[in-house]
Design an enzyme around this catalytic site. Structure first.
Site, PDB file in Angstrom:
ATOM      1  N   ILE A 195       0.747  -1.167  -0.006  1.00  0.00           N
ATOM      2  CA  ILE A 195      -0.126  -0.104   0.047  1.00  0.00           C
ATOM      3  C   ILE A 195       0.780   1.109  -0.118  1.00  0.00           C
ATOM      4  CG2 ILE A 195      -1.778   1.326   1.207  1.00  0.00           C
ATOM      5  CD1 ILE A 195      -3.030  -1.277   2.303  1.00  0.00           C
ATOM      6  N   ASP A 227      11.720   2.722   5.448  1.00  0.00           N
ATOM      7  CA  ASP A 227      11.536   1.215   5.201  1.00  0.00           C
ATOM      8  C   ASP A 227      12.770   0.613   4.850  1.00  0.00           C
ATOM      9  OD1 ASP A 227      10.230  -1.147   4.743  1.00  0.00           O
ATOM     10  OD2 ASP A 227       8.796  -0.307   3.434  1.00  0.00           O
ATOM     11  N   LYS A 267      11.819  -5.735  -2.753  1.00  0.00           N
ATOM     12  CA  LYS A 267      10.980  -4.526  -2.671  1.00  0.00           C
ATOM     13  C   LYS A 267      11.355  -3.354  -3.438  1.00  0.00           C
ATOM     14  CE  LYS A 267       9.655  -3.856   1.598  1.00  0.00           C
ATOM     15  NZ  LYS A 267       9.645  -3.673   3.219  1.00  0.00           N
ATOM     16  N   MET A 273       2.123   3.408   7.235  1.00  0.00           N
ATOM     17  CA  MET A 273       1.665   2.091   6.664  1.00  0.00           C
ATOM     18  C   MET A 273       2.556   1.294   7.317  1.00  0.00           C
ATOM     19  SD  MET A 273      -0.867   2.669   4.772  1.00  0.00           S
ATOM     20  CE  MET A 273      -1.529   3.890   5.628  1.00  0.00           C
ATOM     21  N   SER A 320       2.579  -7.173   9.420  1.00  0.00           N
ATOM     22  CA  SER A 320       1.383  -7.400   9.033  1.00  0.00           C
ATOM     23  C   SER A 320       0.860  -8.845   8.823  1.00  0.00           C
ATOM     24  CB  SER A 320       0.997  -6.484   7.661  1.00  0.00           C
ATOM     25  OG  SER A 320       2.077  -7.097   6.681  1.00  0.00           O
ATOM     26  N   SER A 380      -6.613  -2.012  10.667  1.00  0.00           N
ATOM     27  CA  SER A 380      -7.119  -3.353   9.994  1.00  0.00           C
ATOM     28  C   SER A 380      -8.258  -3.815  10.337  1.00  0.00           C
ATOM     29  CB  SER A 380      -5.943  -4.409  10.122  1.00  0.00           C
ATOM     30  OG  SER A 380      -6.172  -5.447   9.669  1.00  0.00           O
ATOM     31  N   TYR A 412      -1.422  -9.917  15.393  1.00  0.00           N
ATOM     32  CA  TYR A 412      -1.637  -8.862  14.358  1.00  0.00           C
ATOM     33  C   TYR A 412      -2.842  -7.934  14.661  1.00  0.00           C
ATOM     34  CZ  TYR A 412      -2.370  -6.167  10.036  1.00  0.00           C
ATOM     35  OH  TYR A 412      -2.934  -5.117   9.144  1.00  0.00           O
ATOM     36  N   LYS A 427      -2.881  -3.733  16.217  1.00  0.00           N
ATOM     37  CA  LYS A 427      -3.675  -2.713  15.653  1.00  0.00           C
ATOM     38  C   LYS A 427      -4.800  -2.070  16.433  1.00  0.00           C
ATOM     39  CE  LYS A 427      -1.452  -2.334  11.559  1.00  0.00           C
ATOM     40  NZ  LYS A 427      -0.649  -1.178  11.346  1.00  0.00           N
ATOM     41  N   ASN A 460      -9.763  -6.602   2.568  1.00  0.00           N
ATOM     42  CA  ASN A 460      -8.886  -7.250   2.012  1.00  0.00           C
ATOM     43  C   ASN A 460      -8.403  -6.639   0.489  1.00  0.00           C
ATOM     44  OD1 ASN A 460     -10.418  -9.257   3.553  1.00  0.00           O
ATOM     45  ND2 ASN A 460      -8.738 -10.623   2.435  1.00  0.00           N
ATOM     46  N   LYS A 485       5.289 -10.284  -0.546  1.00  0.00           N
ATOM     47  CA  LYS A 485       4.751 -10.337   0.661  1.00  0.00           C
ATOM     48  C   LYS A 485       4.463 -11.944   1.226  1.00  0.00           C
ATOM     49  CE  LYS A 485       1.126  -8.141   1.842  1.00  0.00           C
ATOM     50  NZ  LYS A 485      -0.261  -7.448   2.033  1.00  0.00           N
ATOM     51  N   TYR A 541      -9.468 -17.943  11.343  1.00  0.00           N
ATOM     52  CA  TYR A 541      -9.938 -17.386   9.910  1.00  0.00           C
ATOM     53  C   TYR A 541     -11.169 -16.542  10.007  1.00  0.00           C
ATOM     54  CZ  TYR A 541     -10.543 -18.060   5.102  1.00  0.00           C
ATOM     55  OH  TYR A 541     -10.783 -17.940   3.524  1.00  0.00           O
TER      56      TYR A 541
END
Length: 341
Positions: free
Chosen positions: A26, A45, A52, A86, A90, A127, A156, A160, A188, A197, A299
């Site tokens: 993102i 980063d 990347k 960002m 994650s 998130s 995770y 957040k 998503n 990723k 899930y």
């Protein structure tokens, strides 16, 4: 929600936007959009060795700062107009609680305090993982009054959620007076520049690779009683829509709050698999497989963003339909010689 803003600048006009995680999925797409606007950006980063750097190949920032050097670097820069945060661990399967807390909470708190002190716009990534096992549309409300009722399923999502709680609690206590801020609960997200990723890559990319290899598209069998295989549903949002929301929040610094960032429509995994096959011009073939033991109990079989608060804040643009977004991703990027934005 509107916020009172008291921007101040010492020693010049603010022109620079900082993007943490700016070489990631993102972040790099946002970097591209700001670069196209002619805005000077600094990416925070690590480029690492997973390719990347290619996410920035077409739109290099003015500078890349290592995360561990960020605090010292910020102390030297009076010209920053916004921080787009960002950067995070994650991975939904992450298990190192200390590392996740330091990265996702401690760093976020330091940036929050710096932005409040310096009068800098702060936009950050939360998130949809914060919603946990919510299974109906009315359970995905971003109403701050419901924040403390959420029960994330993994480390995770909890990290957040913890930062969301800290920020809103401190605002309530009045110790972040004048802060201009917005948090986005991303659902998503799919689109180009996610290729580094690994296991966290979008289902669209995974299913495209299966289709290209001539294989049936494999989906998890449902582990929810009464829910058919393939009927698990998520709110899938095209990366271009995510970037547009963030640009709008930059342009409307008086809009503050924690907002969902999805389409407001839940689509099944069967819908997604069919969209991938159609975009790749291959027959629709689906094979159901058992869900891995590591995912059971963690899930989310249903997500759907309640978008009413962002709409009420003034964001009016339509979101891309799943079939259109998948077609664009597959044909304009995944099937292209250069799949990067």
């Amino acid at each position: 929600m509107r916020c009172n803003i008291n921007f101040h600048v010492t020693g010049g006009v603010r022109t620079v936007i900082v993007i943490t995680g700016g070489a990631g999925f993102i972040g790099s797409c946002m970097q591209q959009a700001l670069h196209a606007r002619g805005i000077e950006t600094v990416v925070v980063d690590w480029l690492g060795n997973a390719g990347k750097w290619r996410n920035l190949r077409h739109h290099a920032p003015a500078r890349i700062v290592a995360p561990e050097a960020l605090d010292a670097w910020l102390a030297t820069r009076p010209d920053i107009s916004a921080v787009i945060h960002m950067g995070a661990i994650s991975e939904t399967m992450a298990t190192d609680g200390d590392l996740v807390w330091r990265t996702n909470v401690d760093l976020s708190c330091r940036l929050l305090e710096w932005c409040a002190r310096e009068g800098v716009r702060f936009i950050y990534a939360s998130s949809a993982a914060t919603y946990g096992a919510a299974d109906t549309e009315d359970r995905f409300s971003d109403d701050p009054a419901q924040l403390d009722t959420l029960q994330p399923l993994n480390l995770y999502g909890w990290s957040k959620h913890a930062f969301d709680q800290i920020l809103l609690r401190r605002l309530g206590q009045g110790d972040l007076s004048g802060l201009s801020w917005a948090g986005l609960k991303f659902f998503n997200v799919y689109g180009p520049n996610e290729y580094h990723k690994g296991a966290m890559i979008s289902v669209v990319k995974v299913k495209y690779d299966e289709a290209r290899a001539g294989q049936p598209l494999r989906l998890f069998r449902s582990d929810v009683p009464g829910l058919a295989d393939g009927a698990q549903a998520r709110d899938f949002i095209w990366i271009g829509d995510v970037v547009d929301v963030m640009l709008w929040l930059l342009d409307h610094a008086g809009v503050c709050g924690l907002f969902n960032c999805g389409t407001g429509v839940a689509r099944t995994y069967t819908d997604l698999a069919h969209a991938v096959c159609d975009a790749a011009n291959v027959p629709r073939r689906i094979e159901f497989i058992d869900m891995p033991a590591a995912l059971r109990g963690q899930y989310q079989s249903f997500t759907c963003a309640d978008m009413r608060r962002l709409r009420a804040a003034g964001y009016t643009r339509p979101f891309t339909a799943l079939e259109d977004g998948v077609r664009r991703y597959v044909q304009d990027y995944l099937a292209a010689a250069d799949p990067y934005i």
